[in-house]
Design a protein around this motif. Structure first.
Motif, short mmCIF file in Angstrom:
data_model
loop_
_atom_site.label_atom_id
_atom_site.label_comp_id
_atom_site.label_asym_id
_atom_site.label_seq_id
_atom_site.Cartn_x
_atom_site.Cartn_y
_atom_site.Cartn_z
N GLU A 152 37.94 35.39 39.85
CA GLU A 152 38.52 34.56 39.08
C GLU A 152 40.35 35.00 40.15
OE1 GLU A 152 39.02 31.63 37.78
OE2 GLU A 152 36.86 31.72 37.76
N CYS A 153 40.72 35.95 39.69
CA CYS A 153 42.13 37.05 40.80
C CYS A 153 41.41 36.82 42.16
CB CYS A 153 41.68 38.30 39.91
SG CYS A 153 43.30 38.99 40.59
N VAL A 154 40.37 37.30 42.58
CA VAL A 154 40.56 37.84 44.20
C VAL A 154 40.34 36.20 44.92
CG1 VAL A 154 38.84 38.67 46.19
CG2 VAL A 154 39.48 39.70 44.34
N TYR A 155 39.42 34.99 44.19
CA TYR A 155 39.79 33.94 44.38
C TYR A 155 40.94 33.25 44.52
CZ TYR A 155 39.34 29.29 45.20
OH TYR A 155 38.85 27.78 45.70
N LYS A 156 41.94 33.75 43.52
CA LYS A 156 43.21 33.22 43.44
C LYS A 156 43.60 33.97 44.81
CE LYS A 156 43.52 32.24 38.66
NZ LYS A 156 44.28 32.78 37.77
N ALA A 157 43.81 35.08 45.24
CA ALA A 157 44.67 35.79 46.04
C ALA A 157 44.23 35.58 47.62
CB ALA A 157 44.78 37.18 45.98
N GLN A 158 42.44 35.10 47.96
CA GLN A 158 42.50 34.43 49.26
C GLN A 158 42.87 33.38 49.38
OE1 GLN A 158 39.28 32.41 50.05
NE2 GLN A 158 39.69 31.86 48.10
N TYR A 159 42.53 32.13 48.32
CA TYR A 159 42.56 31.01 48.75
C TYR A 159 43.97 30.31 49.54
CZ TYR A 159 42.29 26.29 47.96
OH TYR A 159 42.05 24.65 48.29
N ARG A 160 44.82 31.36 49.27
CA ARG A 160 46.41 30.26 50.72
C ARG A 160 46.22 30.93 51.88
NH1 ARG A 160 50.02 34.72 52.23
NH2 ARG A 160 51.11 33.67 53.25
N LEU A 161 44.93 31.57 52.16
CA LEU A 161 44.87 31.90 53.03
C LEU A 161 43.39 31.57 53.95
CD1 LEU A 161 45.64 36.34 53.46
CD2 LEU A 161 46.98 34.10 54.01
N SER A 162 42.54 31.31 53.04
CA SER A 162 41.53 30.21 53.53
C SER A 162 41.17 28.57 52.67
CB SER A 162 40.13 31.37 52.39
OG SER A 162 40.05 30.57 51.65
N GLN A 163 41.91 28.18 51.76
CA GLN A 163 41.81 27.26 51.42
C GLN A 163 40.36 26.66 51.10
OE1 GLN A 163 45.39 25.11 50.62
NE2 GLN A 163 45.60 27.37 50.62
N THR A 164 39.73 27.78 51.49
CA THR A 164 38.14 27.81 50.74
C THR A 164 37.57 27.18 49.94
OG1 THR A 164 37.91 27.71 53.01
CG2 THR A 164 35.83 27.88 51.73
N LEU A 165 36.99 26.14 48.78
CA LEU A 165 36.06 27.06 47.86
C LEU A 165 34.88 27.11 48.18
CD1 LEU A 165 36.77 23.10 46.32
CD2 LEU A 165 37.91 25.38 45.41
N PHE A 166 34.42 27.82 47.01
CA PHE A 166 33.15 28.75 47.14
C PHE A 166 32.05 29.29 45.48
CE2 PHE A 166 36.40 32.19 48.69
CZ PHE A 166 35.93 33.11 47.28
N ASP A 167 31.20 29.50 46.16
CA ASP A 167 31.00 30.20 44.29
C ASP A 167 31.26 31.55 43.77
OD1 ASP A 167 29.95 27.63 44.45
OD2 ASP A 167 27.93 28.32 44.96
N PHE A 168 30.96 31.84 42.42
CA PHE A 168 31.05 32.92 42.09
C PHE A 168 30.22 34.19 43.86
CE2 PHE A 168 32.60 30.51 38.63
CZ PHE A 168 33.66 31.39 38.33
N ASP A 169 28.97 34.15 43.57
CA ASP A 169 28.05 35.17 44.36
C ASP A 169 28.14 35.05 45.40
OD1 ASP A 169 27.44 32.30 45.81
OD2 ASP A 169 24.92 32.64 45.05
N THR A 170 29.86 34.41 46.76
CA THR A 170 30.36 34.14 47.41
C THR A 170 31.00 36.02 47.79
OG1 THR A 170 30.37 32.47 47.71
CG2 THR A 170 31.63 33.98 49.16
N LEU A 171 31.39 36.47 46.31
CA LEU A 171 31.68 38.04 46.31
C LEU A 171 30.94 39.00 45.39
CD1 LEU A 171 35.33 36.95 45.43
CD2 LEU A 171 35.19 37.93 47.13
N GLU A 172 31.35 40.02 45.56
CA GLU A 172 29.85 40.96 44.86
C GLU A 172 30.78 42.34 44.28
OE1 GLU A 172 25.95 41.94 44.75
OE2 GLU A 172 26.34 43.28 46.26
N ILE A 173 31.45 42.59 43.82
CA ILE A 173 32.60 43.47 43.03
C ILE A 173 32.14 44.99 42.63
CG2 ILE A 173 34.06 43.43 41.02
CD1 ILE A 173 34.38 40.86 43.01
N ALA A 174 32.55 45.92 42.60
CA ALA A 174 32.33 47.64 42.15
C ALA A 174 33.32 48.06 41.99
CB ALA A 174 32.44 48.01 43.76
N VAL A 175 33.28 48.03 40.21
CA VAL A 175 34.14 48.91 39.54
C VAL A 175 34.41 50.02 38.95
CG1 VAL A 175 34.92 48.41 37.21
CG2 VAL A 175 33.82 46.78 38.71
N ASP A 176 35.46 50.89 39.91
CA ASP A 176 36.43 52.38 38.77
C ASP A 176 36.19 52.32 38.08
OD1 ASP A 176 36.56 54.39 39.53
OD2 ASP A 176 37.10 54.44 41.13
N LEU A 177 35.41 52.23 36.92
CA LEU A 177 36.44 52.31 35.65
C LEU A 177 37.46 54.00 36.00
CD1 LEU A 177 32.36 51.66 33.60
CD2 LEU A 177 34.37 50.72 33.98
#
Length: 223
Positions: free
Chosen positions: A157-182
């Protein structure tokens, strides 16, 4: 959860967005006045939605004031995204008990994203929609996979909000893949397909914090 959640949310988020960004919080269980240009989008909204929207805008105006910008209206566009004043970049997020808003100058900030979620496990039936196969494999190795899945949801959700101002594109959750550094409470989100101006393989990094029954995720990329 309590009526002090907005204060806890601000405490969690503040260390993640130091520097070029102004951050503020508001309590959506209270009442705030929306500006006329904003209220137009809420004519048929239920009381809960009206409170969350108005509190989010109130938090945004507090952040604008801290940044040294005028506290003006932030209408909602047809895509439901906030319409920020010229030269400004911002992000608003809320739960039922907390609202956060972050703002910065467009000439200094390229990407800005903010998401806030209750620290509660993601429903199992949402996993196939939210998480890729690789993410589900990582979740299976975690001590609390439900909470970790909620973290991935918040990051997307956070990354989608960040990129939207540049892409103006709706996309599904599987468009992004997350690697977490715990260990470092950070993450990297990779695009799995082209979303102009982002290409497949491009990455957006961010940070997160968990505490007080809340998950906060942030993206701040400087120009």
């Amino acid at each position: 959860m309590s009526d002090l959640d907005h204060t806890a949310a601000l405490m969690l988020a503040s260390p993640l967005l130091r520097g070029k960004v102004a951050l503020a919080s508001a309590n959506p269980t209270g009442r705030y006045d929306a500006y006329p240009e904003e209220a137009e989008a809420l004519k048929n909204a239920v009381d809960k939605r009206l409170r969350a929207f108005s509190a989010g805008r109130a938090a945004a105006r507090l952040a604008l004031k801290e940044l040294g910008a005028p506290a003006i209206a932030i209408p909602m566009g047809e895509d439901r995204a906030p319409i920020w004043p010229p030269m400004l970049v911002g992000s608003i997020t809320h739960t039922d008990t907390a609202c956060l808003a972050a703002v910065g100058w467009e000439g200094e900030i390229r990407l800005l994203g903010l998401d806030l979620e209750p620290d509660q496990p993601l429903d199992d039936d949402l996993l196939p929609t939210i998480c890729t196969e690789a993410e589900r494999q990582w979740l299976a190795e975690q001590e609390n996979p439900g909470q970790s899945a909620k973290l991935i949801f918040s990051i997307k959700e956070c990354v989608y909000k960040a990129q939207y101002r540049l892409s103006q594109t709706l996309f599904d959750f599987d468009t992004l893949e997350i690697a977490v550094d715990l260990e470092n409470q950070s993450f990297v989100a990779h695009f799995r397909q082209d979303v102009a101006p982002f290409a497949s393989g491009d990455a957006i990094s961010g940070r997160y914090a968990i505490g007080h029954g809340l998950i906060v995720t942030t993206v701040m990329e400087l120009v």
